[in-house]
Scaffold this motif. Structure first.
Motif, PDB file in Angstrom:
ATOM      1  N   MET A  68       0.797  -1.213   0.076  1.00  0.00           N
ATOM      2  CA  MET A  68      -0.065   0.089   0.072  1.00  0.00           C
ATOM      3  C   MET A  68       0.888   1.171   0.035  1.00  0.00           C
ATOM      4  O   MET A  68       1.895   1.282   0.806  1.00  0.00           O
ATOM      5  CB  MET A  68      -0.881  -0.146   1.309  1.00  0.00           C
ATOM      6  CG  MET A  68      -1.532   1.286   1.419  1.00  0.00           C
ATOM      7  SD  MET A  68      -2.641   1.203   3.013  1.00  0.00           S
ATOM      8  CE  MET A  68      -3.658  -0.362   2.361  1.00  0.00           C
TER       9      MET A  68
ATOM     10  N   LYS B 102       0.522   7.410   0.564  1.00  0.00           N
ATOM     11  CA  LYS B 102      -0.665   8.354   0.586  1.00  0.00           C
ATOM     12  C   LYS B 102      -2.161   7.562   0.457  1.00  0.00           C
ATOM     13  O   LYS B 102      -3.168   8.384   0.912  1.00  0.00           O
ATOM     14  CB  LYS B 102      -0.366   8.823  -0.967  1.00  0.00           C
ATOM     15  CG  LYS B 102      -0.686   8.034  -1.958  1.00  0.00           C
ATOM     16  CD  LYS B 102      -0.650   8.670  -3.445  1.00  0.00           C
ATOM     17  CE  LYS B 102      -0.822   7.759  -4.432  1.00  0.00           C
ATOM     18  NZ  LYS B 102      -0.728   8.316  -5.743  1.00  0.00           N
ATOM     19  N   GLU B 103      -2.056   6.439   0.337  1.00  0.00           N
ATOM     20  CA  GLU B 103      -3.389   5.562   0.499  1.00  0.00           C
ATOM     21  C   GLU B 103      -4.023   5.266   2.134  1.00  0.00           C
ATOM     22  O   GLU B 103      -4.869   4.978   2.409  1.00  0.00           O
ATOM     23  CB  GLU B 103      -3.504   4.113  -0.177  1.00  0.00           C
ATOM     24  CG  GLU B 103      -3.285   4.329  -1.629  1.00  0.00           C
ATOM     25  CD  GLU B 103      -2.921   3.176  -2.586  1.00  0.00           C
ATOM     26  OE1 GLU B 103      -3.220   2.231  -1.819  1.00  0.00           O
ATOM     27  OE2 GLU B 103      -2.448   3.289  -3.562  1.00  0.00           O
TER      28      GLU B 103
ATOM     29  N   ARG C 207      -0.466   7.134   8.417  1.00  0.00           N
ATOM     30  CA  ARG C 207       0.593   7.901   7.389  1.00  0.00           C
ATOM     31  C   ARG C 207       1.546   8.753   8.251  1.00  0.00           C
ATOM     32  O   ARG C 207       2.864   8.903   8.324  1.00  0.00           O
ATOM     33  CB  ARG C 207      -0.010   8.957   6.609  1.00  0.00           C
ATOM     34  CG  ARG C 207      -0.574   8.520   5.128  1.00  0.00           C
ATOM     35  CD  ARG C 207      -0.587   9.664   4.153  1.00  0.00           C
ATOM     36  NE  ARG C 207      -1.461  10.911   4.846  1.00  0.00           N
ATOM     37  CZ  ARG C 207      -2.721  11.122   4.579  1.00  0.00           C
ATOM     38  NH1 ARG C 207      -3.473  10.072   3.932  1.00  0.00           N
ATOM     39  NH2 ARG C 207      -3.142  12.207   5.050  1.00  0.00           N
TER      40      ARG C 207
END
Length: 160
Positions: free
Chosen positions: A1, A4-5, A11
């Motif tokens: 992944m 940014k997802e 994050r």
């Protein structure tokens, strides 16, 4: 992944891990895992290899205890070993204020400011441990040694 997802809280954790040169990558789980037993089942590992991030209050400040999922923290014994005042479990609001994360997803890093930290010496029994990454849906693999380096924590037994 791709980072940014990831959810915002995750994050922040992924960025802190990358900045510190951590070796494990954040993984998103299909279902939320709010307990060590649920996390161990989802990851296919022993419950003791789950590093629970627990926030306590001691001497008027929040502190972090990274404990193996195989046992509970003996707060009186740990406070004495750590040479701190009484350890009291933080409320959900205090946990979020101290870490920016909700109970069930508290990571060892990615907080607004570093917290005094203890890493349970029982985590050294496992070549790989798993820690939450900011939400109940995200985790990352690490080691007890890396947790000590990432947090600047102290290695202590947290049981009786």
């Amino acid at each position: 992944m791709a980072p940014k997802e990831l959810p915002t809280r995750t994050r922040l954790v992924a960025d802190a891990l990358a900045d510190a040169g951590a070796t494990g990558r954040v993984r998103e789980l299909a279902d939320a895992v709010r307990t060590a037993a649920a996390a161990a089942e989802a990851l296919g590992c022993e419950v003791g290899a789950i590093a629970n991030s627990l926030v306590f209050l001691s001497d008027g400040e929040p502190v972090l205890v990274l404990t193996s999922g195989r046992h509970r923290v003996d707060t009186a014994a740990l406070a004495a070993r750590w040479e701190r005042g009484e350890l009291r479990r933080a409320t959900p609001e205090q946990v979020r204020e101290a870490t920016g994360q909700a109970i069930g997803g508290v990571a060892p890093v990615g907080h607004p400011r570093p917290l005094p930290t203890v890493v349970d010496e029982a985590l050294t029994d496992y070549p790989r441990v798993w820690a939450a990454a900011g939400t109940p849906h995200t985790v990352f693999p690490t080691t007890a040694a890396e947790l000590l380096r990432l947090t600047g924590g102290s290695l202590l037994p947290v049981g009786p």
